[in-house]
Design a protein around this motif. Structure first.
Motif, PDB file in Angstrom:
ATOM      1  N   HIS A   1      -4.004  -4.053   5.182  1.00  0.00           N
ATOM      2  CA  HIS A   1      -3.000  -5.105   5.079  1.00  0.00           C
ATOM      3  C   HIS A   1      -1.966  -4.782   4.004  1.00  0.00           C
ATOM      4  CE1 HIS A   1      -5.725  -8.409   7.021  1.00  0.00           C
ATOM      5  NE2 HIS A   1      -5.355  -7.486   7.868  1.00  0.00           N
ATOM      6  N   LEU A   2      -2.412  -4.191   2.902  1.00  0.00           N
ATOM      7  CA  LEU A   2      -1.476  -3.856   1.829  1.00  0.00           C
ATOM      8  C   LEU A   2      -0.525  -2.741   2.241  1.00  0.00           C
ATOM      9  CD1 LEU A   2      -3.681  -4.071  -1.381  1.00  0.00           C
ATOM     10  CD2 LEU A   2      -1.937  -5.657  -0.589  1.00  0.00           C
ATOM     11  N   GLN A   3      -1.030  -1.795   3.006  1.00  0.00           N
ATOM     12  CA  GLN A   3      -0.148  -0.740   3.491  1.00  0.00           C
ATOM     13  C   GLN A   3       0.963  -1.319   4.358  1.00  0.00           C
ATOM     14  OE1 GLN A   3      -3.261   1.806   5.221  1.00  0.00           O
ATOM     15  NE2 GLN A   3      -2.609   3.434   3.839  1.00  0.00           N
ATOM     16  N   GLU A   4       0.609  -2.319   5.169  1.00  0.00           N
ATOM     17  CA  GLU A   4       1.594  -2.914   6.076  1.00  0.00           C
ATOM     18  C   GLU A   4       2.579  -3.813   5.344  1.00  0.00           C
ATOM     19  OE1 GLU A   4       1.827  -5.785  10.047  1.00  0.00           O
ATOM     20  OE2 GLU A   4      -0.088  -4.916   9.435  1.00  0.00           O
ATOM     21  N   VAL A   5       2.080  -4.645   4.441  1.00  0.00           N
ATOM     22  CA  VAL A   5       2.929  -5.663   3.814  1.00  0.00           C
ATOM     23  C   VAL A   5       3.700  -5.121   2.615  1.00  0.00           C
ATOM     24  CG1 VAL A   5       2.931  -7.904   2.644  1.00  0.00           C
ATOM     25  CG2 VAL A   5       1.410  -7.516   4.590  1.00  0.00           C
ATOM     26  N   PHE A   6       3.012  -4.399   1.748  1.00  0.00           N
ATOM     27  CA  PHE A   6       3.633  -3.926   0.511  1.00  0.00           C
ATOM     28  C   PHE A   6       3.904  -2.424   0.500  1.00  0.00           C
ATOM     29  CE2 PHE A   6       1.673  -7.896  -1.055  1.00  0.00           C
ATOM     30  CZ  PHE A   6       2.736  -8.437  -1.765  1.00  0.00           C
ATOM     31  N   GLY A   7       3.413  -1.708   1.507  1.00  0.00           N
ATOM     32  CA  GLY A   7       3.595  -0.259   1.538  1.00  0.00           C
ATOM     33  C   GLY A   7       2.826   0.466   0.452  1.00  0.00           C
ATOM     34  N   VAL A   8       1.704  -0.106   0.023  1.00  0.00           N
ATOM     35  CA  VAL A   8       0.919   0.478  -1.060  1.00  0.00           C
ATOM     36  C   VAL A   8       0.034   1.594  -0.520  1.00  0.00           C
ATOM     37  CG1 VAL A   8      -0.710   0.005  -2.921  1.00  0.00           C
ATOM     38  CG2 VAL A   8       0.897  -1.761  -2.187  1.00  0.00           C
ATOM     39  N   ASP A   9      -0.017   2.694  -1.255  1.00  0.00           N
ATOM     40  CA  ASP A   9      -0.830   3.835  -0.865  1.00  0.00           C
ATOM     41  C   ASP A   9      -2.317   3.459  -0.875  1.00  0.00           C
ATOM     42  OD1 ASP A   9      -1.083   6.898  -0.500  1.00  0.00           O
ATOM     43  OD2 ASP A   9      -2.405   6.484  -2.206  1.00  0.00           O
ATOM     44  N   LYS A  10      -3.060   3.977   0.089  1.00  0.00           N
ATOM     45  CA  LYS A  10      -4.476   3.651   0.220  1.00  0.00           C
ATOM     46  C   LYS A  10      -5.263   3.982  -1.044  1.00  0.00           C
ATOM     47  CE  LYS A  10      -8.648   4.818   2.840  1.00  0.00           C
ATOM     48  NZ  LYS A  10      -9.210   5.584   3.987  1.00  0.00           N
ATOM     49  N   ASP A  11      -5.010   5.147  -1.617  1.00  0.00           N
ATOM     50  CA  ASP A  11      -5.763   5.549  -2.809  1.00  0.00           C
ATOM     51  C   ASP A  11      -5.525   4.581  -3.966  1.00  0.00           C
ATOM     52  OD1 ASP A  11      -6.784   7.714  -1.466  1.00  0.00           O
ATOM     53  OD2 ASP A  11      -5.340   9.155  -2.267  1.00  0.00           O
ATOM     54  N   GLU A  12      -4.300   4.078  -4.107  1.00  0.00           N
ATOM     55  CA  GLU A  12      -3.989   3.122  -5.174  1.00  0.00           C
ATOM     56  C   GLU A  12      -4.742   1.811  -4.949  1.00  0.00           C
ATOM     57  OE1 GLU A  12      -0.189   0.616  -7.009  1.00  0.00           O
ATOM     58  OE2 GLU A  12       0.165   2.253  -5.586  1.00  0.00           O
ATOM     59  N   THR A  13      -4.762   1.372  -3.687  1.00  0.00           N
ATOM     60  CA  THR A  13      -5.461   0.125  -3.376  1.00  0.00           C
ATOM     61  C   THR A  13      -6.946   0.234  -3.659  1.00  0.00           C
ATOM     62  OG1 THR A  13      -3.883  -0.314  -1.595  1.00  0.00           O
ATOM     63  CG2 THR A  13      -5.917  -1.577  -1.588  1.00  0.00           C
ATOM     64  N   VAL A  14      -7.558   1.299  -3.181  1.00  0.00           N
ATOM     65  CA  VAL A  14      -9.001   1.472  -3.355  1.00  0.00           C
ATOM     66  C   VAL A  14      -9.359   1.574  -4.836  1.00  0.00           C
ATOM     67  CG1 VAL A  14     -10.954   3.023  -2.934  1.00  0.00           C
ATOM     68  CG2 VAL A  14      -9.360   2.482  -1.078  1.00  0.00           C
ATOM     69  N   ALA A  15      -8.554   2.306  -5.605  1.00  0.00           N
ATOM     70  CA  ALA A  15      -8.829   2.443  -7.038  1.00  0.00           C
ATOM     71  C   ALA A  15      -8.754   1.090  -7.738  1.00  0.00           C
ATOM     72  CB  ALA A  15      -7.842   3.432  -7.664  1.00  0.00           C
ATOM     73  N   ALA A  16      -7.733   0.296  -7.407  1.00  0.00           N
ATOM     74  CA  ALA A  16      -7.583  -1.017  -8.037  1.00  0.00           C
ATOM     75  C   ALA A  16      -8.722  -1.950  -7.613  1.00  0.00           C
ATOM     76  CB  ALA A  16      -6.235  -1.627  -7.668  1.00  0.00           C
ATOM     77  N   TYR A  17      -9.075  -1.917  -6.333  1.00  0.00           N
ATOM     78  CA  TYR A  17     -10.150  -2.781  -5.818  1.00  0.00           C
ATOM     79  C   TYR A  17     -11.477  -2.426  -6.499  1.00  0.00           C
ATOM     80  CZ  TYR A  17     -12.318  -5.728  -2.183  1.00  0.00           C
ATOM     81  OH  TYR A  17     -12.982  -6.724  -1.502  1.00  0.00           O
TER      82      TYR A  17
ATOM     83  N   LEU B   1      -0.666 -17.992  -8.009  1.00  0.00           N
ATOM     84  CA  LEU B   1      -0.143 -16.669  -7.676  1.00  0.00           C
ATOM     85  C   LEU B   1       0.665 -16.708  -6.378  1.00  0.00           C
ATOM     86  CD1 LEU B   1      -3.251 -14.490  -8.595  1.00  0.00           C
ATOM     87  CD2 LEU B   1      -1.116 -14.675  -9.887  1.00  0.00           C
ATOM     88  N   ALA B   2       0.208 -17.509  -5.406  1.00  0.00           N
ATOM     89  CA  ALA B   2       0.930 -17.627  -4.133  1.00  0.00           C
ATOM     90  C   ALA B   2       2.273 -18.329  -4.322  1.00  0.00           C
ATOM     91  CB  ALA B   2       0.079 -18.381  -3.118  1.00  0.00           C
ATOM     92  N   ARG B   3       2.324 -19.275  -5.237  1.00  0.00           N
ATOM     93  CA  ARG B   3       3.588 -19.963  -5.503  1.00  0.00           C
ATOM     94  C   ARG B   3       4.604 -19.058  -6.186  1.00  0.00           C
ATOM     95  NH1 ARG B   3       0.720 -25.556  -7.585  1.00  0.00           N
ATOM     96  NH2 ARG B   3       0.570 -26.572  -5.530  1.00  0.00           N
ATOM     97  N   ALA B   4       4.112 -18.027  -6.859  1.00  0.00           N
ATOM     98  CA  ALA B   4       5.006 -17.125  -7.594  1.00  0.00           C
ATOM     99  C   ALA B   4       5.621 -16.057  -6.703  1.00  0.00           C
ATOM    100  CB  ALA B   4       4.239 -16.464  -8.742  1.00  0.00           C
ATOM    101  N   GLY B   5       5.075 -15.870  -5.504  1.00  0.00           N
ATOM    102  CA  GLY B   5       5.609 -14.846  -4.608  1.00  0.00           C
ATOM    103  C   GLY B   5       4.599 -14.473  -3.545  1.00  0.00           C
ATOM    104  N   GLU B   6       5.005 -13.604  -2.639  1.00  0.00           N
ATOM    105  CA  GLU B   6       4.145 -13.226  -1.523  1.00  0.00           C
ATOM    106  C   GLU B   6       2.872 -12.544  -2.019  1.00  0.00           C
ATOM    107  OE1 GLU B   6       5.323 -11.885   2.824  1.00  0.00           O
ATOM    108  OE2 GLU B   6       5.511 -10.192   1.448  1.00  0.00           O
ATOM    109  N   ILE B   7       1.746 -12.877  -1.383  1.00  0.00           N
ATOM    110  CA  ILE B   7       0.475 -12.274  -1.744  1.00  0.00           C
ATOM    111  C   ILE B   7      -0.272 -11.827  -0.497  1.00  0.00           C
ATOM    112  CG2 ILE B   7       0.213 -13.693  -3.832  1.00  0.00           C
ATOM    113  CD1 ILE B   7      -1.967 -15.282  -2.235  1.00  0.00           C
ATOM    114  N   VAL B   8      -1.205 -10.901  -0.701  1.00  0.00           N
ATOM    115  CA  VAL B   8      -2.237 -10.583   0.278  1.00  0.00           C
ATOM    116  C   VAL B   8      -3.557 -10.826  -0.434  1.00  0.00           C
ATOM    117  CG1 VAL B   8      -3.363  -8.760   1.608  1.00  0.00           C
ATOM    118  CG2 VAL B   8      -0.870  -8.946   1.603  1.00  0.00           C
TER     119      VAL B   8
END
Length: 267
Positions: free
Chosen positions: A51-67, A20-27
């Protein structure tokens, strides 16, 4: 969890973190899962979200739901090392078994002044491929891990762990750019010993009475050797610190709450 019984969920992947890291940037976020429980998993989720908010600009609610969706798919028994990997396509869960007999309470370190070349040492995953290269240097030389240094020669951490010196009743951590480790955070609150940030040079490390590493997989490990210098291991202190960590272990299911709904129809 076997591939035959695994739900057809887009978050679950057969790719490795390296692929996954070879395919592109990851957190990345990862920690040891044992019989459905982990240490301070809520804090891992919060750090990952920030970290996702900073790097990818992902909304907190989206991150928490996916996690939380990924958490709901974790096995309730056995020893595992789950990797929560955010890619350009969203979250992917890399789940691999990690037998308890592979967990190590001691380690050896290579110290050769290797420059910490990570772009973002404070964010886990972005520099994963360069970390693998540095780690391979250590294992090829017969060591478990390698200590990284800044341009002025002071030490930061190992490739995959926090450095910790026990001296005079204090726990000393390098005051240098590094990942804000959850394991260190928990120990700092619970260990009953002050944790102090200070400059750690190679000579100070080699002269230290006791050195440990901290990681979310192995917990606390006693450093037995740095290069050709051997230490008198302090397993009793290691065991006390590890006990403190284990007291922070809690069921993953407690984070989800009763009636948590999985957001994908295939689940």
């Amino acid at each position: 969890m076997t591939s035959a019984s695994r739900p057809d969920c887009p978050l679950l992947t057969d790719h490795t973190v390296t692929e996954l890291a070879r395919a592109g940037e990851i957190v990345l976020d990862s920690w040891h899962l044992y019989d459905g429980a982990g240490i301070a998993v809520d804090r891992h989720r919060s750090r990952f979200t920030a970290h996702l908010q900073e790097v990818f600009g992902v909304d907190k609610d989206e991150t928490v739901a996916a996690y939380d969706h990924a958490l709901a798919h974790l096995p309730s028994d056995g020893s595992w090392f789950p990797g929560f990997v955010w890619t350009s396509k969203g979250l992917r869960l890399v789940l691999r078994p990690f037998p308890v007999e592979h967990l190590r309470s001691s380690t050896t370190l290579l110290l050769q002044g290797t420059l910490d070349a990570r772009k973002r040492p404070d964010i886990k995953g972005i520099d994963y491929l360069s970390q693998l290269y540095a780690h391979r240097q250590a294992t090829d030389a017969g060591y478990d891990d390698q200590v990284l240094a800044t341009g002025d020669g002071s030490l930061t951490e190992t490739v995959f762990a926090t450095l910790l010196i026990a001296q005079g009743g204090e726990l000393i951590v390098p005051d240098a750019p590094r990942l804000a480790g959850i394991t260190l955070e928990v120990l700092g609150e619970r260990a009953g010993r002050p944790v102090r940030l200070d400059t750690v040079t190679p000579s100070r490390l080699l002269a230290a009475p006791a050195v440990f590493t901290l990681s979310s997989l192995h917990g606390v490990r006693v450093v037995e050797r740095v290069n050709d210098a051997s230490y008198q291991p302090n397993p009793a202190l290691r065991d006390r610190l590890q006990e403190v960590l284990d007291e922070a272990r809690g069921p993953v299911a407690d984070l989800l709450g009763e009636g948590t709904q999985l957001p994908c129809a295939s689940c």
